[in-house]
Scaffold this motif. Structure first.
Motif, PDB file in Angstrom:
ATOM      1  N   PHE A 137      13.502  -5.748  34.824  1.00 36.02           N
ATOM      2  CA  PHE A 137      13.233  -5.776  36.263  1.00 36.02           C
ATOM      3  C   PHE A 137      14.421  -6.369  37.023  1.00 36.02           C
ATOM      4  O   PHE A 137      14.916  -5.773  37.997  1.00 36.02           O
ATOM      5  CB  PHE A 137      11.966  -6.597  36.538  1.00 36.02           C
ATOM      6  CG  PHE A 137      11.685  -6.811  38.002  1.00 36.02           C
ATOM      7  CD1 PHE A 137      11.256  -5.758  38.804  1.00 36.02           C
ATOM      8  CD2 PHE A 137      11.871  -8.044  38.588  1.00 36.02           C
ATOM      9  CE1 PHE A 137      11.006  -5.939  40.158  1.00 36.02           C
ATOM     10  CE2 PHE A 137      11.630  -8.243  39.938  1.00 36.02           C
ATOM     11  CZ  PHE A 137      11.194  -7.185  40.726  1.00 36.02           C
TER      12      PHE A 137
ATOM     13  N   ALA B 185      17.599  -4.185  36.850  1.00 34.74           N
ATOM     14  CA  ALA B 185      17.485  -3.022  37.742  1.00 34.74           C
ATOM     15  C   ALA B 185      17.619  -3.447  39.201  1.00 34.74           C
ATOM     16  O   ALA B 185      18.314  -2.786  39.992  1.00 34.74           O
ATOM     17  CB  ALA B 185      16.148  -2.326  37.502  1.00 34.74           C
ATOM     18  N   LEU B 186      16.984  -4.569  39.547  1.00 35.67           N
ATOM     19  CA  LEU B 186      17.069  -5.064  40.929  1.00 35.67           C
ATOM     20  C   LEU B 186      18.524  -5.424  41.277  1.00 35.67           C
ATOM     21  O   LEU B 186      19.028  -5.074  42.359  1.00 35.67           O
ATOM     22  CB  LEU B 186      16.156  -6.290  41.078  1.00 35.67           C
ATOM     23  CG  LEU B 186      16.022  -6.913  42.454  1.00 35.67           C
ATOM     24  CD1 LEU B 186      15.430  -5.922  43.452  1.00 35.67           C
ATOM     25  CD2 LEU B 186      15.123  -8.158  42.401  1.00 35.67           C
TER      26      LEU B 186
ATOM     27  N   TYR C  83      20.717  -2.358  41.535  1.00 34.22           N
ATOM     28  CA  TYR C  83      20.392  -1.631  42.777  1.00 34.22           C
ATOM     29  C   TYR C  83      21.068  -2.312  43.967  1.00 34.22           C
ATOM     30  O   TYR C  83      21.592  -1.655  44.875  1.00 34.22           O
ATOM     31  CB  TYR C  83      18.876  -1.600  42.971  1.00 34.22           C
ATOM     32  CG  TYR C  83      18.432  -1.003  44.303  1.00 34.22           C
ATOM     33  CD1 TYR C  83      18.837   0.275  44.680  1.00 34.22           C
ATOM     34  CD2 TYR C  83      17.609  -1.723  45.161  1.00 34.22           C
ATOM     35  CE1 TYR C  83      18.431   0.818  45.894  1.00 34.22           C
ATOM     36  CE2 TYR C  83      17.195  -1.183  46.375  1.00 34.22           C
ATOM     37  CZ  TYR C  83      17.612   0.085  46.740  1.00 34.22           C
ATOM     38  OH  TYR C  83      17.216   0.616  47.940  1.00 34.22           O
TER      39      TYR C  83
ATOM     40  N   LEU D 109      22.202 -14.485  40.658  1.00 36.70           N
ATOM     41  CA  LEU D 109      23.009 -14.627  41.880  1.00 36.70           C
ATOM     42  C   LEU D 109      24.338 -15.282  41.546  1.00 36.70           C
ATOM     43  O   LEU D 109      24.400 -16.166  40.680  1.00 36.70           O
ATOM     44  CB  LEU D 109      22.265 -15.498  42.905  1.00 36.70           C
ATOM     45  CG  LEU D 109      20.885 -14.999  43.352  1.00 36.70           C
ATOM     46  CD1 LEU D 109      20.179 -16.086  44.149  1.00 36.70           C
ATOM     47  CD2 LEU D 109      21.029 -13.744  44.199  1.00 36.70           C
TER      48      LEU D 109
ATOM     49  N   ALA E 263      15.141 -11.627  46.084  1.00 37.95           N
ATOM     50  CA  ALA E 263      15.450 -10.235  46.427  1.00 37.95           C
ATOM     51  C   ALA E 263      16.281 -10.152  47.708  1.00 37.95           C
ATOM     52  O   ALA E 263      17.157  -9.286  47.831  1.00 37.95           O
ATOM     53  CB  ALA E 263      14.164  -9.435  46.564  1.00 37.95           C
TER      54      ALA E 263
ATOM     55  N   PHE F 179      12.114  -3.953  53.546  1.00 34.98           N
ATOM     56  CA  PHE F 179      11.849  -3.435  52.203  1.00 34.98           C
ATOM     57  C   PHE F 179      11.454  -4.581  51.259  1.00 34.98           C
ATOM     58  O   PHE F 179      10.502  -4.474  50.472  1.00 34.98           O
ATOM     59  CB  PHE F 179      13.109  -2.725  51.688  1.00 34.98           C
ATOM     60  CG  PHE F 179      12.927  -1.988  50.392  1.00 34.98           C
ATOM     61  CD1 PHE F 179      12.334  -0.738  50.370  1.00 34.98           C
ATOM     62  CD2 PHE F 179      13.348  -2.541  49.199  1.00 34.98           C
ATOM     63  CE1 PHE F 179      12.163  -0.054  49.178  1.00 34.98           C
ATOM     64  CE2 PHE F 179      13.191  -1.874  48.002  1.00 34.98           C
ATOM     65  CZ  PHE F 179      12.596  -0.624  47.991  1.00 34.98           C
TER      66      PHE F 179
ATOM     67  N   TYR G 101       5.835  -3.707  38.278  1.00 37.27           N
ATOM     68  CA  TYR G 101       6.848  -3.947  39.322  1.00 37.27           C
ATOM     69  C   TYR G 101       7.930  -2.862  39.245  1.00 37.27           C
ATOM     70  O   TYR G 101       8.415  -2.356  40.256  1.00 37.27           O
ATOM     71  CB  TYR G 101       7.571  -5.282  39.107  1.00 37.27           C
ATOM     72  CG  TYR G 101       6.812  -6.561  39.355  1.00 37.27           C
ATOM     73  CD1 TYR G 101       5.466  -6.586  39.685  1.00 37.27           C
ATOM     74  CD2 TYR G 101       7.472  -7.793  39.271  1.00 37.27           C
ATOM     75  CE1 TYR G 101       4.805  -7.778  39.892  1.00 37.27           C
ATOM     76  CE2 TYR G 101       6.818  -8.985  39.491  1.00 37.27           C
ATOM     77  CZ  TYR G 101       5.484  -8.978  39.790  1.00 37.27           C
ATOM     78  OH  TYR G 101       4.840 -10.160  40.001  1.00 37.27           O
ATOM     79  N   ILE G 102       8.332  -2.578  37.978  1.00 34.36           N
ATOM     80  CA  ILE G 102       9.438  -1.626  37.775  1.00 34.36           C
ATOM     81  C   ILE G 102       8.994  -0.196  38.080  1.00 34.36           C
ATOM     82  O   ILE G 102       9.617   0.503  38.882  1.00 34.36           O
ATOM     83  CB  ILE G 102       9.950  -1.713  36.308  1.00 34.36           C
ATOM     84  CG1 ILE G 102      10.525  -3.104  36.017  1.00 34.36           C
ATOM     85  CG2 ILE G 102      10.996  -0.635  36.023  1.00 34.36           C
ATOM     86  CD1 ILE G 102      10.789  -3.373  34.539  1.00 34.36           C
TER      87      ILE G 102
ATOM     88  N   LEU H  94      10.576  -2.937  44.467  1.00 37.10           N
ATOM     89  CA  LEU H  94      11.796  -3.501  45.071  1.00 37.10           C
ATOM     90  C   LEU H  94      13.051  -2.664  44.826  1.00 37.10           C
ATOM     91  O   LEU H  94      14.150  -3.047  45.239  1.00 37.10           O
ATOM     92  CB  LEU H  94      12.010  -4.939  44.573  1.00 37.10           C
ATOM     93  CG  LEU H  94      11.075  -5.954  45.240  1.00 37.10           C
ATOM     94  CD1 LEU H  94      10.971  -7.241  44.437  1.00 37.10           C
ATOM     95  CD2 LEU H  94      11.529  -6.277  46.659  1.00 37.10           C
ATOM     96  N   PHE H  95      12.889  -1.566  44.127  1.00 35.27           N
ATOM     97  CA  PHE H  95      13.998  -0.606  43.995  1.00 35.27           C
ATOM     98  C   PHE H  95      13.392   0.761  43.710  1.00 35.27           C
ATOM     99  O   PHE H  95      12.283   0.853  43.166  1.00 35.27           O
ATOM    100  CB  PHE H  95      14.992  -1.013  42.892  1.00 35.27           C
ATOM    101  CG  PHE H  95      14.343  -1.399  41.603  1.00 35.27           C
ATOM    102  CD1 PHE H  95      13.920  -0.456  40.704  1.00 35.27           C
ATOM    103  CD2 PHE H  95      14.155  -2.738  41.291  1.00 35.27           C
ATOM    104  CE1 PHE H  95      13.321  -0.808  39.517  1.00 35.27           C
ATOM    105  CE2 PHE H  95      13.541  -3.114  40.110  1.00 35.27           C
ATOM    106  CZ  PHE H  95      13.130  -2.149  39.219  1.00 35.27           C
ATOM    107  N   PRO H  96      14.079   1.830  44.073  1.00 38.81           N
ATOM    108  CA  PRO H  96      13.499   3.163  43.874  1.00 38.81           C
ATOM    109  C   PRO H  96      13.383   3.527  42.396  1.00 38.81           C
ATOM    110  O   PRO H  96      14.243   3.121  41.600  1.00 38.81           O
ATOM    111  CB  PRO H  96      14.475   4.091  44.594  1.00 38.81           C
ATOM    112  CG  PRO H  96      15.677   3.292  44.895  1.00 38.81           C
ATOM    113  CD  PRO H  96      15.377   1.853  44.744  1.00 38.81           C
TER     114      PRO H  96
END
Lengths: 266, 265
Positions: free
Chosen positions: A45, A48-49, A52, A191, B45, B59, B182-183, B188-190
């Protein structure tokens, strides 16, 4: 010598039994869900976040950060439950009733979680290589192993302190989960700490994991022992400091609980 | 499960919902799930996605709120029957004249409603602490999407709860079910970032369609047709979930009343 042998036996028995007691529900599926699949999906997760948000070129940053951060699963949750479990299972009274060396009892609760946590991080790096194409060709693997061990040790130090808090509050899962999530923000796993406000950087500097993650990133980029030694020493000292604060709190809880007769109700 | 009972016993539904809310507001784990975790996810995020898109803040607000909604559904609604078993009240609840499904519906209704707080808190945090200018692009469609999403989430919760109580092996995987949704739901992301073979799984999840509708209407990035399609999918999947839940409740009540094994298995 006899005393040392007794204390070592106490340490080993305490560490083994508390781990087995914690995972008394242990079945291969349960262990796989908690210690393999959950960390993997958490990693996926955040990787990927992160990619992105900042592009696939930065995937290594997130893979390494989140792989090392897996140390918190055993370090925070496992250790806390091992210490706090004494209260919930009603064995705290007997524990405080024994003449056994408190330091051996206390630090013994973390030992196997350090090993277990390190294995979890190694597994996370394996996922990183297999699933996310992490390149370890420039990495000194022995130093990376040392970094993982030091980081799981320091995280377990924080876990010991959290475990003591679980003896004085009924809201331990709230505290644990919050601390674990705060580490995701402040440790630099996801981060770049240099981009954060100064007050956040100050907090980061006082937390375990921060330097372990930084050292792991340097190692993956090809750094040598000279570059990471200061980070590892500081990480070790931070872990020790948290563990010692936890130990003194543990002693204080015992004194207060015995004086008030409130072992199960504090 | 007889759904006409929910209309017939609407006062019970509301009373159960009220008591559930009162009870859960004192549970620190629940407060973490619906308030603290979404805030921390939102903060993280916001830092991670600040350069991803112009409307990243909205978003993130919707996405982090959805993470709270799903975690709440998984851990709180999922355990809504189990918790009665742990407290030793399951047999009593099944024995009272009020149908048990009405009670569980009331609990799930409260859980989903309270987890909407996640989105509200994330909105307030982003607007007032981080000073982002947030405005809903299609407010009417957004709130309609939210109502349909509540229906879809309650239906999903009614399916999960009896599964967790009857099949312990499934519940052991509960902790590992949080992040995959979530994924796969693109909170939080396409989901375009994911391998193609995962797409059908996403399509089968009501939270995915909730994310499509809520993201689309809040940021104005979706056409009306795609929003309407997401609504249809939420309603369709919700109905399927209700049918499955109906069957599961029958099995569960049989285990309790005839086998008397639910509490000891």
């Amino acid at each position: 010598m006899n005393g040392l042998a007794k204390n070592l036996r106490l340490f080993w028995q305490g560490t083994l039994l508390s781990y087995r007691a914690l995972f008394h529900w242990l079945k291969p599926t349960t262990y796989a869900a908690s210690k393999i699949l959950m960390p993997l999906t958490q990693m996926m997760f955040f990787i990927a976040l992160g990619t992105y948000g900042s592009g696939r070129d930065n995937s290594e940053f997130f893979v390494v950060g989140n792989a090392v951060q897996i140390a918190a699963v055993s370090g925070i949750f496992g250790v806390t439950m091992s210490v706090g479990g004494e209260r919930w299972s009603g064995t705290l009274v007997y524990l405080f009733g024994t003449p056994a060396n408190r330091m051996m009892i206390f630090f013994g609760r973390a030992f196997i979680h350090i090993i277990d946590g390190a294995i979890g991080v190694v597994l996370a790096f394996t996922w990183g290589v297999v699933l996310f194409g992490l390149d370890l060709s420039q990495t000194n693997l022995a130093l990376l192993a040392l970094t993982i061990l030091v980081t799981t040790f320091s995280t377990s130090g924080l876990g010991l302190l959290m475990g003591c808090l679980s003896l004085v509050t009924a809201n331990v899962m709230f505290v644990n989960n919050t601390v674990s999530f705060l580490l995701l923000i402040f440790s630099g796993a996801n981060l770049d700490l240099k981009t954060l406000p100064v007050w956040m950087q100050v907090i980061s500097n006082w937390l375990p994991l921060t330097r372990g993650i930084a050292a792991a990133r340097l190692l993956v980029a090809g750094a040598n022992i000279q570059s990471i030694a200061p980070l590892l020493v500081q990480e070790l000292l931070i872990g020790l400091a948290y563990g010692m604060v936890g130990y003194f709190l543990f002693k204080q809880v015992e004194i207060t609980a015995k004086r008030r007769g409130s072992l199960e109700t504090v | 499960m007889n759904y006409s009972n929910i209309i017939k016993y609407w006062r019970v539904v509301l009373t159960v919902a009220e008591l559930t809310l009162r009870h859960q507001m004192n549970d620190s784990f629940i407060l973490f799930t619906i308030l603290v975790q979404p805030i921390l996810v939102a903060v993280l995020a916001l830092f991670m996605l600040k350069d991803a898109a112009a409307n990243a803040a909205m978003f993130v607000v919707v996405g982090s709120g959805l993470t709270g909604l799903w975690s709440s559904l998984l851990f709180i609604s999922g355990n809504s029957i189990n918790v009665e078993r742990f407290q030793g009240t399951l047999e009593s609840l099944i024995g009272v004249p009020t149908p048990f499904d009405v009670i569980v519906f009331g609990k799930n209704f409260a859980n989903v409603l309270q987890s909407l707080l996640s989105m509200t808190i994330a909105y307030l945090l982003t607007a007032f602490i981080f000073k982002f200018d947030l405005s809903l692009q299609q407010p009417l469609l957004f709130f309609l999407s939210l109502i349909i999403a509540v229906f879809a989430f309650i239906s999903f919760g009614l399916t999960i709860a009896p599964i967790f109580v009857m099949y312990r092996e499934v519940q052991h995987w509960q902790n590992a079910m949080e992040y995959p949704v979530y994924i796969l739901s693109g909170f939080l992301f396409p989901i375009l970032l994911l391998p193609g073979w995962t797409t059908p799984i996403s399509y089968a999840l009501p939270p995915y369609w909730a994310a499509v509708a809520l993201h689309g209407t809040s940021t104005g990035g979706a056409e009306l047709n795609s929003v309407l399609f997401a609504w249809a999918m939420m309603i369709g999947l919700g109905m399927i979930d209700l049918l499955i839940a109906s069957r599961l409740f029958k099995v569960m009540l049989y285990k309790t009343r005839v086998d008397a094994t639910l509490d000891v298995q």
